[in-house]
Design an enzyme around this catalytic site. Structure first.
Site, PDB file in Angstrom:
ATOM      1  N   SER A  86      49.369  42.106  73.178  1.00 21.76           N
ATOM      2  CA  SER A  86      48.802  42.159  74.536  1.00 21.76           C
ATOM      3  C   SER A  86      47.273  42.180  74.579  1.00 21.76           C
ATOM      4  CB  SER A  86      49.358  43.364  75.308  1.00 21.76           C
ATOM      5  OG  SER A  86      48.919  44.578  74.744  1.00 21.76           O
ATOM      6  N   LYS A 129      48.904  51.796  81.148  1.00 26.86           N
ATOM      7  CA  LYS A 129      47.649  51.060  80.965  1.00 26.86           C
ATOM      8  C   LYS A 129      46.749  51.182  82.199  1.00 26.86           C
ATOM      9  CE  LYS A 129      49.494  47.782  77.587  1.00 26.86           C
ATOM     10  NZ  LYS A 129      49.903  46.400  77.295  1.00 26.86           N
TER      11      LYS A 129
END
Length: 205
Positions: A86, A129
């Protein structure tokens, strides 16, 4: 500023890249990476490097930066193992920031797997996140368009103060971060360096 998911929650994952020496002194293009990266992340960095070269040549065909640049990419906190795909968009952004000699907005955090053609793929742990992005002072969070439903489900107190950008392709990210780079700027940013390089080559010939 990239974003990572760990067993104890989300955290900011910073990606730095530097030109190891002046462009006119670089003997050949090279790419080094450090920061205790796992196999998947090493693969992502190589892919981001290839994508960035392709993207720059299409966007600014006269910018020859990657022909000669000796680049070092580093993810700080080298004692902490890091892995996963990611960080792809973050690494590509770091490379392009260097190639355009333009720093990125420090209040933008991002996460997303990148394909070789620039598609931004779904990631996990968006909630964690997003919390990490806020904690690190981010005002904008960039994530894959495929995660839009996850964003919609986040509590308002997590989303508050964060402007979302759901990216489908890397072009969406580029437009947010580098839209003020004109074609002339992008093409000529390293012109003087390559004039020195070409003059050296002519002397040798």
């Amino acid at each position: 500023m990239g974003l990572a998911w760990t067993s104890v929650g989300g955290c900011a994952l910073y990606v730095e890249s530097v030109l190891e020496q002046p462009l006119h002194d670089c003997k050949r293009a090279s790419f080094e990476r450090t920061g205790q990266l796992g196999d998947v992340m090493k693969e992502s960095s190589r892919l981001a490097y290839s994508f960035s070269k392709m993207y720059l040549s299409k966007k600014f065909p006269d910018n020859r930066f990657f022909e000669k640049a000796s680049i070092h990419l580093h993810c700080p906190e080298g004692a902490t193992p890091k892995d996963g795909p990611s960080a792809g968009v973050t690494m590509a952004t770091s490379f392009l920031s260097l190639a355009l000699n333009k720093s990125t907005d420090p209040t933008v955090a991002m996460t997303g797997e990148l394909t070789l053609t620039g598609k931004v793929l779904r990631i996990g742990g968006l909630r964690e996140k997003a919390v990490a992005a806020k904690r690190s002072g981010a005002k904008t969070i960039i994530f894959p368009k495929e995660n839009m439903s996850d964003w919609a489900e986040l509590p308002d107190n997590v989303k508050e103060g964060l402007e979302p950008l759901a990216a489908d392709w890397y072009e969406d990210i580029f437009q947010r971060l580098f839209s003020d780079v004109s074609a002339d700027e992008g093409n000529t940013v390293w012109k003087s360096e390559f004039e020195l390089l070409d003059a050296k080559k002519d002397k040798e010939d």
